[in-house]
Structure formats: C-alpha cells, structure tokens
Design a protein around this motif. Structure first.
Motif, PDB file in Angstrom:
ATOM      1  N   LEU A 178       0.824  -1.211   0.000  1.00 45.49           N
ATOM      2  CA  LEU A 178       0.000   0.000   0.000  1.00 45.49           C
ATOM      3  C   LEU A 178       0.856   1.259   0.000  1.00 45.49           C
ATOM      4  O   LEU A 178       0.492   2.265  -0.615  1.00 45.49           O
ATOM      5  CB  LEU A 178      -0.928  -0.005   1.211  1.00 45.49           C
ATOM      6  CG  LEU A 178      -2.171  -0.894   1.087  1.00 45.49           C
ATOM      7  CD1 LEU A 178      -2.940  -0.905   2.394  1.00 45.49           C
ATOM      8  CD2 LEU A 178      -3.072  -0.404  -0.028  1.00 45.49           C
ATOM      9  N   SER A 179       1.979   1.222   0.687  1.00 41.15           N
ATOM     10  CA  SER A 179       2.869   2.389   0.709  1.00 41.15           C
ATOM     11  C   SER A 179       3.357   2.715  -0.696  1.00 41.15           C
ATOM     12  O   SER A 179       3.424   3.892  -1.091  1.00 41.15           O
ATOM     13  CB  SER A 179       4.059   2.130   1.641  1.00 41.15           C
ATOM     14  OG  SER A 179       3.621   1.940   2.970  1.00 41.15           O
ATOM     15  N   VAL A 180       3.696   1.683  -1.457  1.00 43.26           N
ATOM     16  CA  VAL A 180       4.142   1.898  -2.835  1.00 43.26           C
ATOM     17  C   VAL A 180       3.009   2.491  -3.678  1.00 43.26           C
ATOM     18  O   VAL A 180       3.219   3.404  -4.481  1.00 43.26           O
ATOM     19  CB  VAL A 180       4.644   0.566  -3.441  1.00 43.26           C
ATOM     20  CG1 VAL A 180       4.935   0.740  -4.935  1.00 43.26           C
ATOM     21  CG2 VAL A 180       5.892   0.088  -2.716  1.00 43.26           C
ATOM     22  N   LEU A 181       1.781   1.991  -3.487  1.00 42.74           N
ATOM     23  CA  LEU A 181       0.638   2.518  -4.241  1.00 42.74           C
ATOM     24  C   LEU A 181       0.378   3.982  -3.915  1.00 42.74           C
ATOM     25  O   LEU A 181       0.113   4.799  -4.819  1.00 42.74           O
ATOM     26  CB  LEU A 181      -0.606   1.682  -3.938  1.00 42.74           C
ATOM     27  CG  LEU A 181      -0.614   0.260  -4.494  1.00 42.74           C
ATOM     28  CD1 LEU A 181      -1.887  -0.467  -4.054  1.00 42.74           C
ATOM     29  CD2 LEU A 181      -0.515   0.255  -6.009  1.00 42.74           C
ATOM     30  N   PHE A 182       0.449   4.335  -2.643  1.00 43.80           N
ATOM     31  CA  PHE A 182       0.257   5.733  -2.252  1.00 43.80           C
ATOM     32  C   PHE A 182       1.368   6.606  -2.816  1.00 43.80           C
ATOM     33  O   PHE A 182       1.125   7.765  -3.196  1.00 43.80           O
ATOM     34  CB  PHE A 182       0.193   5.846  -0.726  1.00 43.80           C
ATOM     35  CG  PHE A 182      -1.183   5.681  -0.160  1.00 43.80           C
ATOM     36  CD1 PHE A 182      -1.980   6.781   0.113  1.00 43.80           C
ATOM     37  CD2 PHE A 182      -1.688   4.421   0.104  1.00 43.80           C
ATOM     38  CE1 PHE A 182      -3.253   6.629   0.632  1.00 43.80           C
ATOM     39  CE2 PHE A 182      -2.955   4.251   0.627  1.00 43.80           C
ATOM     40  CZ  PHE A 182      -3.749   5.361   0.886  1.00 43.80           C
ATOM     41  N   LEU A 183       2.588   6.087  -2.840  1.00 42.36           N
ATOM     42  CA  LEU A 183       3.700   6.852  -3.412  1.00 42.36           C
ATOM     43  C   LEU A 183       3.443   7.134  -4.889  1.00 42.36           C
ATOM     44  O   LEU A 183       3.631   8.265  -5.362  1.00 42.36           O
ATOM     45  CB  LEU A 183       5.001   6.069  -3.230  1.00 42.36           C
ATOM     46  CG  LEU A 183       6.254   6.666  -3.889  1.00 42.36           C
ATOM     47  CD1 LEU A 183       6.554   8.052  -3.322  1.00 42.36           C
ATOM     48  CD2 LEU A 183       7.449   5.743  -3.707  1.00 42.36           C
ATOM     49  N   ALA A 215       0.302  14.884   9.009  1.00 41.12           N
ATOM     50  CA  ALA A 215       1.428  13.949   9.055  1.00 41.12           C
ATOM     51  C   ALA A 215       1.729  13.538  10.492  1.00 41.12           C
ATOM     52  O   ALA A 215       1.879  12.343  10.794  1.00 41.12           O
ATOM     53  CB  ALA A 215       2.664  14.578   8.408  1.00 41.12           C
ATOM     54  N   GLY A 216       1.789  14.511  11.399  1.00 41.92           N
ATOM     55  CA  GLY A 216       2.077  14.189  12.802  1.00 41.92           C
ATOM     56  C   GLY A 216       0.996  13.343  13.446  1.00 41.92           C
ATOM     57  O   GLY A 216       1.283  12.398  14.195  1.00 41.92           O
ATOM     58  N   SER A 217      -0.267  13.662  13.131  1.00 38.16           N
ATOM     59  CA  SER A 217      -1.387  12.930  13.724  1.00 38.16           C
ATOM     60  C   SER A 217      -1.432  11.479  13.251  1.00 38.16           C
ATOM     61  O   SER A 217      -1.621  10.550  14.051  1.00 38.16           O
ATOM     62  CB  SER A 217      -2.711  13.625  13.395  1.00 38.16           C
ATOM     63  OG  SER A 217      -2.720  14.950  13.880  1.00 38.16           O
ATOM     64  N   GLY A 234       0.773   4.725   4.016  1.00 33.73           N
ATOM     65  CA  GLY A 234       0.589   5.373   2.721  1.00 33.73           C
ATOM     66  C   GLY A 234       0.144   6.815   2.857  1.00 33.73           C
ATOM     67  O   GLY A 234       0.604   7.690   2.115  1.00 33.73           O
ATOM     68  N   SER A 235      -0.749   7.089   3.822  1.00 38.60           N
ATOM     69  CA  SER A 235      -1.220   8.460   4.040  1.00 38.60           C
ATOM     70  C   SER A 235      -0.081   9.368   4.495  1.00 38.60           C
ATOM     71  O   SER A 235       0.003  10.537   4.074  1.00 38.60           O
ATOM     72  CB  SER A 235      -2.335   8.461   5.091  1.00 38.60           C
ATOM     73  OG  SER A 235      -3.441   7.701   4.654  1.00 38.60           O
ATOM     74  N   ILE A 236       0.785   8.826   5.335  1.00 38.61           N
ATOM     75  CA  ILE A 236       1.939   9.616   5.788  1.00 38.61           C
ATOM     76  C   ILE A 236       2.837   9.967   4.606  1.00 38.61           C
ATOM     77  O   ILE A 236       3.271  11.123   4.438  1.00 38.61           O
ATOM     78  CB  ILE A 236       2.733   8.843   6.862  1.00 38.61           C
ATOM     79  CG1 ILE A 236       1.886   8.679   8.133  1.00 38.61           C
ATOM     80  CG2 ILE A 236       4.043   9.552   7.187  1.00 38.61           C
ATOM     81  CD1 ILE A 236       2.478   7.721   9.138  1.00 38.61           C
ATOM     82  N   ILE A 269       3.529  13.806   3.218  1.00 36.74           N
ATOM     83  CA  ILE A 269       4.877  14.383   3.221  1.00 36.74           C
ATOM     84  C   ILE A 269       5.268  14.829   1.812  1.00 36.74           C
ATOM     85  O   ILE A 269       5.887  15.889   1.623  1.00 36.74           O
ATOM     86  CB  ILE A 269       5.889  13.358   3.779  1.00 36.74           C
ATOM     87  CG1 ILE A 269       5.648  13.167   5.283  1.00 36.74           C
ATOM     88  CG2 ILE A 269       7.324  13.821   3.535  1.00 36.74           C
ATOM     89  CD1 ILE A 269       6.503  12.103   5.913  1.00 36.74           C
ATOM     90  N   ILE A 270       4.906  14.038   0.809  1.00 36.47           N
ATOM     91  CA  ILE A 270       5.228  14.432  -0.564  1.00 36.47           C
ATOM     92  C   ILE A 270       4.486  15.719  -0.943  1.00 36.47           C
ATOM     93  O   ILE A 270       5.034  16.604  -1.610  1.00 36.47           O
ATOM     94  CB  ILE A 270       4.881  13.287  -1.538  1.00 36.47           C
ATOM     95  CG1 ILE A 270       5.848  12.126  -1.326  1.00 36.47           C
ATOM     96  CG2 ILE A 270       4.944  13.763  -2.992  1.00 36.47           C
ATOM     97  CD1 ILE A 270       5.571  10.920  -2.182  1.00 36.47           C
ATOM     98  N   MET A 271       3.237  15.856  -0.497  1.00 34.37           N
ATOM     99  CA  MET A 271       2.505  17.097  -0.761  1.00 34.37           C
ATOM    100  C   MET A 271       3.152  18.274  -0.036  1.00 34.37           C
ATOM    101  O   MET A 271       3.207  19.397  -0.560  1.00 34.37           O
ATOM    102  CB  MET A 271       1.052  16.951  -0.317  1.00 34.37           C
ATOM    103  CG  MET A 271       0.212  15.972  -1.125  1.00 34.37           C
ATOM    104  SD  MET A 271       0.165  16.353  -2.890  1.00 34.37           S
ATOM    105  CE  MET A 271       1.243  15.049  -3.530  1.00 34.37           C
ATOM    106  N   LEU A 272       3.669  17.999   1.159  1.00 31.90           N
ATOM    107  CA  LEU A 272       4.293  19.072   1.949  1.00 31.90           C
ATOM    108  C   LEU A 272       5.536  19.614   1.256  1.00 31.90           C
ATOM    109  O   LEU A 272       5.765  20.826   1.218  1.00 31.90           O
ATOM    110  CB  LEU A 272       4.628  18.544   3.342  1.00 31.90           C
ATOM    111  CG  LEU A 272       5.186  19.553   4.359  1.00 31.90           C
ATOM    112  CD1 LEU A 272       4.186  20.675   4.608  1.00 31.90           C
ATOM    113  CD2 LEU A 272       5.536  18.854   5.665  1.00 31.90           C
TER     114      LEU A 272
END
Length: 449
Positions: A25-30, A71-73, A119-121, A125-128
């Motif tokens: 899922l992390s790869v998909l979100f990336l 991101a922190g939450s 994945g949300s994190i 971070i990429i949007m940030l």
C-alpha cells in the motif's frame, strides 16, 4: 540470489509478514502522490478545481499547517496501532498458544489499516515538500493533493476506531476458538466434498512402490501440486507422499514413494523434490490438522494454574469432537486430481489418521487435566458423541475404546472423590448404552478399582 525455488519457498513467509500489505500500500500511495503532483498544475486540472474551490486551500501558511498536522497525527495513530498489535501478539502467546500468532499476524484487515496509515503519511509528506515558488513569484500550492490528504486523514480516523474494535475482539478466546473451528471445519468440508465428487475408491499397494529420499531437513508442510502433477503427467509416474503434513524429515528419509524406479533419473528426482515446501509456521489453510492442534493447545493453556479456565477447555473439547466426527468422512489416503487421467490421480497423500488425531489432540488434555473431574467428564462426553456417529466405522470405534481405556486408567489414579467418581460412572454407563459390550467392560474396569 533469489532463484524461483527460493522465492516459492519463502512465499508464505513473505505474505504472512506483518509488513507485506503495508509495504504494498505504501508503494501505491507513493505512485498516487507522484501522479497527483504531475497533474496538479495541468490546465484541465485547474479547470476542474474551480468547481469545488471552496474545499481547496489557497494559502501557503494554511497548507503547511494542515499537512504538518495531518502527518504528525497519522504518525501518532500508526505508532499506537503497531504498539497495540505487539501487545495483542504478546497476550495471545501467553494466554492462548504461540501457534495462533501466524493467524493473527496474517489478518488482512489489520495489515490494510496499517498500510493505509503508512501510505497516508508518505502521501502527505510528498505534498508538503511540493509547496514551492512558481516562476511568476507566487507560491505553488498543491491544493488537490492537500484535499486528498485531508480525505486520507479522515478515513484514517475511521480506520483507527475500527482497528481498536477489531484488535480487541481478536484477542478474546471465544472469538479465537470460533475462528479456528470455522476455518478448520471448512477445510474438512472441502476435502469431504472433493472425495464425494470423485470415483477414486481403490488405491494402489504403496508398500510395493519405490522410495525417494529427502535431500533436506525440516517440517514438511506441503507441495506445489500443479508443478508436481505436471511433472508426473509428463513422465507418466505416480507419487505417494508417505508422511503427514507437519512431519519432521531429515536428509535421507524416504518420505516419498513412486510407482517406478527413478534411481537412474537423478534430474527428475531433483525436480520432484523441488516441488515440496518446508517451513515452521502452521496455517489452517495448509491442513486441518493444524487447526485442531491449536484448539487442543488452547484447551491445555486454559487448564494451566495461571489461567484456570476450565470452561474454555470444555468448549475446545466439544469443538474437537465435532471436527473428529467430520474427519470420519475422509479416507486415510487423500489425492489430488490435478492433471489426472480418466479420474485417476498422479498424486496420493497420507492423510493424518483418526488414531493420530486422537493421540495428538487429546493426549495433552488428558495428561494435563486428568485430576480435574469436570473436564474429564466432558472428555468422556465428547467420546460418547463421537462413538454415536462412528457406528459405521469399526476401525474408528476400536480406536476410541482403546483410548477410552487410557482415560479410565488415568481417572482411576487421580480422581478419588466419591461424588466425582459417580459422575464419571454415569458417563461411562451412557457410553455403554451406545456400545454395550465394550462400554460395560469400561464400567466394570472403573468401578472395580
């Protein structure tokens, strides 16, 4: 080096890892983050964003604040959720059985929740880091990406509530037992249905077949049946797996038999041996025997002084009796009809016998609870129920009475209270009403000592 065989052998270990689905899922979100970034400032995207501009962020300060908070939450939720998983696994190992851990770890729902967090994190971070100055001096704010980040944050909160609810249910012994029972019975039912749908009623004399020796050591857990049956069909041979699943083999042990002598075909022997799987964990999807073992171990654990929960032990015993009744419907030799010819299989398997299941699952309970009249009476009742359903199988009935003699011998030595002994006598008389001759012999053996 990752050879095809090594990948196949490690497949189960890989997919059962708690990090498998989170990694996917992390790869998909990336990838989704990269796609969002690539189309963020495209002309068509800018036109679409105008239709719901009220929901989009147009301030650099607000954008950084929102993304940093999200991101922190979500990181906090992830840390807490992983901590809960570790607590659950530790508790399950201590109060249930270490063998139930693979089943808890491989729950896809839990892994998907953790993967959504990670994945949300990554997405946030990429949007940030994509808040940047444009060529005209203005700030480039990925408002569409921030909108998705907000959605992912809200969904993460919902998943967090679900995760806490699910993980708290997963550790409850009744739910664990019910899941084990349901999955094990499903495996038995599938085998029964398969054997009913085929006409394989006669089996070869495997004693006359030629041995094939193991070239590795470990716990035999199964075979790649598609590949194995294809090899058998190609070379017109038949294979019999002479050991039960979970059997510990050493190098040189003849765990296979073939209807032809393959001593002059070492390459074919190597290809056949490469089709077999050896690993440590026990998964019910591999064989129903593992589910029964886990239920038995939970019963034993429930009888330990630190837990002292005879009610759970009795429930586990009742479940084992139902599963053993279902096992009566299965032949002692199983088979695979993949790539079969005229409904004649190329692959035969040694099914764990009824005797082996009785010994493996009830011996630990009998040895640990032989001084507990309540549990032992319920063990006798479980055997009475199995005897009631085993009337058509003289072999199974004989095995049950042989084991009942061992139970009566233990009860005679360890239960001396007259009231408790009377309850045992009453249950033995109930058994005698099912099988009069052997049942009366048990009653006589118990009452005369």
């Amino acid at each position: 080096m990752f050879t095809p065989r090594k990948i196949a052998d490690n497949y189960r270990e890989m997919i059962s890892s708690i990090g498998f689905y989170p990694s996917m899922l992390s790869v998909l979100f990336l990838l989704f983050a990269l796609i969002t970034t690539a189309i963020e400032y495209a002309a068509i995207t800018m036109e679409v964003k105008q239709f719901f501009a009220v929901l989009l962020v147009d301030s650099e300060e607000n954008a950084r604040t929102i993304l940093s908070t999200l991101a922190g939450s979500i990181i906090s939720l992830t840390v807490f959720s992983f901590s809960m998983v570790m607590v659950v696994l530790n508790s399950a190992s201590a109060s249930l059985s270490p063998r139930v851990l693979p089943g808890l770890i491989t729950r896809k729902s839990h892994q998907l929740v953790l993967g959504f967090y990670l994945g949300s994190i990554i997405y946030t971070i990429i949007m940030l880091i994509n808040i940047r100055a444009m060529e005209n001096g203005e700030m480039g704010i990925p408002s569409l990406g921030i909108f998705f980040s907000l959605l992912f944050g809200l969904v993460s909160l919902g998943f967090f509530v679900y995760f806490i609810h699910s993980i708290s249910k997963a550790i409850q012994v009744d739910n664990v037992l019910n899941d084990l029972f349901k999955n094990t019975k499903n495996e038995l039912t599938c085998i029964v249905a398969m054997q009913k749908d085929t006409d394989v009623n006669e089996f070869p004399n495997f004693d006359e077949w030629h041995n094939i020796k193991s070239e590795t050591e470990g716990y035999f857990k199964g075979a790649h049946s598609d590949k194995l049956c294809a090899l058998c069909k190609e070379h017109d041979i038949k294979i019999y797996i002479a050991v039960k699943q979970g059997f510990f083999t050493v190098k040189g042990y003849p765990f296979l038999k073939c209807d032809k002598d393959l001593s002059d075909m070492p390459e074919l022997v190597d290809a056949l041996l490469n089709c077999f799987i050896f690993y440590i964990e026990e998964y019910i999807s591999d064989h129903y025997r593992y589910g029964m073992t886990q239920i038995s171990e939970i019963a034993v654990k429930a009888m330990s002084p630190g837990i002292n929960d005879p009610g759970t032990a009795v429930k586990a015993i009742d479940m084992l009796s139902i599963l053993l009744i279902e096992r009566l419907k299965i032949n002692d030799v199983n088979y695979s009809l993949k790539h079969s010819t005229n409904n004649q299989p190329y692959l035969y398997l040694h099914e764990t016998s009824f005797d082996e299941l009785l010994h493996d699952n009830f011996t630990p309970i009998r040895n640990y609870a032989k001084g507990d009249a309540y549990v032992m009476v319920n063990v006798l009742e479980a055997f009475k129920n199995i005897l009631f359903r085993s009337a058509d199988s003289s072999k199974a009935t004989e095995s049950l009475f042989v084991y009942l003699e061992a139970i009566v011998e233990d009860i005679n030595k360890h239960i001396t209270n007259e009231y408790d002994r009377q309850q045992v006598t009453n249950m033995l008389k109930a058994i005698a009403r099912i099988s009069e001759h052997k049942g009366k012999a048990l009653v006589a053996k118990f009452t005369t000592n």
